[in-house]
Design a protein around this motif. Structure first.
Motif, short mmCIF file in Angstrom:
data_model
loop_
_atom_site.label_atom_id
_atom_site.label_comp_id
_atom_site.label_asym_id
_atom_site.label_seq_id
_atom_site.Cartn_x
_atom_site.Cartn_y
_atom_site.Cartn_z
N LEU A 38 -4.46 18.84 -1.53
CA LEU A 38 -5.08 17.45 -1.57
C LEU A 38 -5.05 17.17 -3.10
N GLN A 39 -5.65 18.16 -4.01
CA GLN A 39 -5.92 18.00 -5.45
C GLN A 39 -4.39 17.66 -6.13
N PHE A 41 -1.85 7.39 -3.97
CA PHE A 41 -3.15 7.77 -2.96
C PHE A 41 -4.31 8.02 -3.74
N GLY A 42 -4.01 8.40 -5.15
CA GLY A 42 -5.03 8.66 -6.05
C GLY A 42 -5.95 7.44 -6.27
N ILE A 84 0.81 -1.31 0.09
CA ILE A 84 0.04 -0.01 -0.05
C ILE A 84 0.89 1.45 0.00
N PHE A 85 2.08 1.17 0.75
CA PHE A 85 2.98 2.44 0.55
C PHE A 85 3.47 2.98 -0.66
N SER A 86 3.42 2.24 -1.62
CA SER A 86 3.68 2.44 -3.00
C SER A 86 2.85 2.56 -3.94
N THR A 102 2.61 8.66 -3.88
CA THR A 102 2.30 7.50 -3.35
C THR A 102 1.75 7.70 -1.84
N VAL A 103 1.18 6.67 -1.40
CA VAL A 103 0.62 6.78 0.23
C VAL A 103 1.86 7.07 0.81
N GLU A 104 2.95 6.68 0.80
CA GLU A 104 4.16 6.96 1.50
C GLU A 104 4.46 8.64 1.62
N ARG A 105 4.64 8.91 0.41
CA ARG A 105 4.76 10.57 0.26
C ARG A 105 3.71 11.52 0.66
N PHE A 106 2.24 10.82 0.35
CA PHE A 106 1.28 11.66 1.04
C PHE A 106 1.42 11.94 2.43
#
Length: 116
Positions: free
Chosen positions: A46-47, A10-11, A5-7, A55-59
């Motif tokens: 967010l946009q 997020f979109g 999930i980390f990679s 990525t979720v990690e960077r988010f």
């Protein structure tokens, strides 16, 4: 161990959060409110995350200000107690999952956002 999930972008996850909420009569705006509350992003930020396919990690790493009250989130998500998750990034992911779950279950927004 790095979780898949980390990679992920997020979109890719975001529309699932929105769909889960809308299926239960809640709104995209409420999902956004939760995300902005927890991470400190504004709507524009967010946009940008979604546009750039971060990525979720960077988010989470680049979140402007993680809300201090997010640590008040307790309970079970995917069979695991969120407060017992050792990996800090996975804990953040599960905090957000838990908040979206609470939204879908009809909980009041002020309770979801852990307001005093």
């Amino acid at each position: 161990m790095t979780h898949k999930i980390f990679s992920m972008s997020f979109g890719r996850i975001y529309p699932m959060y929105v769909a889960k909420a809308e299926k239960k009569g809640r709104t995209k705006e409420e999902v956004d409110e939760i995300i902005l509350w927890m991470t400190g992003y504004d709507e524009e930020g967010l946009q940008e995350v979604l546009r750039e396919e971060k990525t979720v990690e960077r988010f989470f790493q680049e979140a402007p200000k993680l809300h201090p009250n997010r640590t008040l989130i307790k309970g079970v998500i995917c069979g695991v107690r969120v407060e017992e998750i050792e990996d800090p990034l996975m804990r953040e992911v599960r905090y957000l999952d838990k908040l979206i779950d609470e939204l879908a279950k009809g909980k009041a927004m002020e309770k979801i956002l852990r307001e005093a």
